[in-house]
Design a protein around this motif. Structure first.
Motif, PDB file in Angstrom:
ATOM      1  N   LEU A  22      78.343 -17.815 -35.232  1.00  0.00           N
ATOM      2  CA  LEU A  22      78.001 -17.907 -33.819  1.00  0.00           C
ATOM      3  C   LEU A  22      78.560 -16.697 -33.077  1.00  0.00           C
ATOM      4  O   LEU A  22      79.530 -16.080 -33.502  1.00  0.00           O
ATOM      5  N   SER A  23      77.952 -16.387 -31.956  1.00  0.00           N
ATOM      6  CA  SER A  23      78.415 -15.255 -31.155  1.00  0.00           C
ATOM      7  C   SER A  23      79.751 -15.596 -30.503  1.00  0.00           C
ATOM      8  O   SER A  23      80.092 -16.770 -30.330  1.00  0.00           O
ATOM      9  N   THR A  26      79.359 -18.011 -27.582  1.00  0.00           N
ATOM     10  CA  THR A  26      79.111 -19.402 -27.972  1.00  0.00           C
ATOM     11  C   THR A  26      80.386 -20.038 -28.508  1.00  0.00           C
ATOM     12  O   THR A  26      80.685 -21.203 -28.214  1.00  0.00           O
ATOM     13  N   ARG A 149      66.135 -11.519 -24.214  1.00  0.00           N
ATOM     14  CA  ARG A 149      67.302 -12.046 -23.508  1.00  0.00           C
ATOM     15  C   ARG A 149      68.144 -10.870 -23.028  1.00  0.00           C
ATOM     16  O   ARG A 149      68.061  -9.766 -23.580  1.00  0.00           O
ATOM     17  N   GLU A 152      70.388  -9.602 -25.801  1.00  0.00           N
ATOM     18  CA  GLU A 152      69.606  -8.847 -26.787  1.00  0.00           C
ATOM     19  C   GLU A 152      69.327  -7.439 -26.285  1.00  0.00           C
ATOM     20  O   GLU A 152      69.350  -6.469 -27.046  1.00  0.00           O
ATOM     21  N   GLY A 172      69.134 -11.701 -32.163  1.00  0.00           N
ATOM     22  CA  GLY A 172      69.212 -12.811 -31.231  1.00  0.00           C
ATOM     23  C   GLY A 172      70.353 -13.749 -31.535  1.00  0.00           C
ATOM     24  O   GLY A 172      71.350 -13.375 -32.160  1.00  0.00           O
ATOM     25  N   LYS A 173      70.211 -14.998 -31.100  1.00  0.00           N
ATOM     26  CA  LYS A 173      71.253 -15.997 -31.299  1.00  0.00           C
ATOM     27  C   LYS A 173      71.469 -16.254 -32.783  1.00  0.00           C
ATOM     28  O   LYS A 173      70.524 -16.255 -33.564  1.00  0.00           O
ATOM     29  N   GLY A 174      72.739 -16.482 -33.151  1.00  0.00           N
ATOM     30  CA  GLY A 174      73.062 -16.706 -34.557  1.00  0.00           C
ATOM     31  C   GLY A 174      72.898 -15.462 -35.406  1.00  0.00           C
ATOM     32  O   GLY A 174      72.760 -15.545 -36.624  1.00  0.00           O
ATOM     33  N   ASN A 175      72.901 -14.280 -34.765  1.00  0.00           N
ATOM     34  CA  ASN A 175      72.729 -13.001 -35.468  1.00  0.00           C
ATOM     35  C   ASN A 175      71.416 -12.921 -36.236  1.00  0.00           C
ATOM     36  O   ASN A 175      71.309 -12.186 -37.224  1.00  0.00           O
TER      37      ASN A 175
END
Length: 300
Positions: A22-23, A26, A149, A152, A172-175
């Protein structure tokens, strides 16, 4: 009073970072949610995870609700707790998940604000030949062209662009990475910006969008710049980066009616997240219907 379960908290956050990938933002959100519950545990002198019951979680939830947390925040808090307890079961700290079966207050779904096609065109067409004016033009064109985003966008490097093919690789989210098309106006604006960028950026700076000092733009810098551009471009209200992304999604769905395509372009893991734009599309259709259908028009 120090919070209990600090070693368990640390192990959980390491799991989120290394295994779930996760980033940092997050991960911080999970940590804040978990800390709210750990503070409650400290106040109740709960020092054994197996002594936590659904009653404790419900009481903590009610307390946060009374303090003014919104339904959306409470749902996220409960989701974070469930994830922590599931992790605890796998580690053998817990036998059951005390957050299972609980529901947070319902959240009224608000449709995202969008610009119509003419408004979007008016906003992104920045006519400013200064170096930063060309940067702003390229930034807005790219967000609207590819539905990015904010995170991004500012995370892009020059190497992520392939203007000859009209494509950009986005993380994006979750790499998770995805390749997106870049429209002709955005490609032209990006070419103009890249010519200016080479005179500003240090040789070791990979970021696509940089400040006047040659550093990667921050979230806040872009948000403030869009507020300024909203006035300059004559918009009725401030335009934030996500409004451009919402407008991209709505306009794509309006033109193509392909929900799966829009899901893939936006990088949504679940199509249910994308379905909000079908409501926006229906609103547009309903407005056109009311204006066009003779039986829909009210007689004066």
């Amino acid at each position: 009073m120090p919070h209990p379960f600090q070693s368990e908290r640390t192990a959980f956050l390491i799991y989120l970072r290394t295994e779930k990938q996760l980033s940092p933002r997050t991960e911080d959100a999970y940590a804040r949610d978990l800390d709210k519950f750990l503070a409650y545990c400290a106040s109740r002198e709960l020092s054994d995870l197996n002594t936590i019951t659904v009653h404790h979680v419900r009481e903590s939830l009610a307390s946060l609700h009374r303090k003014g947390l919104t339904g959306k925040s409470l749902r996220r808090w409960l989701s974070s707790l469930r994830a922590f307890f599931r992790f605890g079961i796998r580690r053998g700290w817990l036998k059951t998940n005390p957050a299972d079966g609980l529901q947070a207050p319902r959240v009224e779904k608000k449709l995202p604000k969008v610009l119509d096609v003419d408004q979007a065109g008016q906003f992104v067409e920045v006519k400013d030949d200064s170096p930063l004016g060309k940067r702003d033009h390229a930034l807005l064109e790219l967000i609207y062209s590819s539905g990015l985003r904010l995170a991004e966008t500012i995370g892009l490097n020059v190497s992520d662009l392939d203007l000859s093919d009209g494509a950009v690789i986005v993380t994006g989210k979750g790499n998770k990475t995805r390749q997106l098309p870049v429209g002709k106006p955005a490609r032209a604006a990006l070419k103009a910006w890249l010519q200016e960028r080479q005179h500003i950026a240090p040789a070791d700076e990979p970021a696509l969008f940089i400040s006047q000092r040659g550093k990667r733009l921050s979230h806040r810098a872009v948000q403030l710049r869009l507020q300024q551009l909203s006035l300059k471009q004559g918009m009725d209200e401030p335009v934030h980066p996500h409004m451009l992304r919402h407008s991209f999604a709505s306009h794509m769905l309006e033109s193509s009616s392909d929900l799966r395509l829009v899901q893939e372009l936006l990088g949504h893991a679940n199509i249910s997240t994308t379905q909000v734009y079908t409501h926006l599309d229906f609103q547009h259709l309903a407005k056109v219907y009311d204006q066009a259908h003779p039986r829909a028009q009210k007689k004066k």
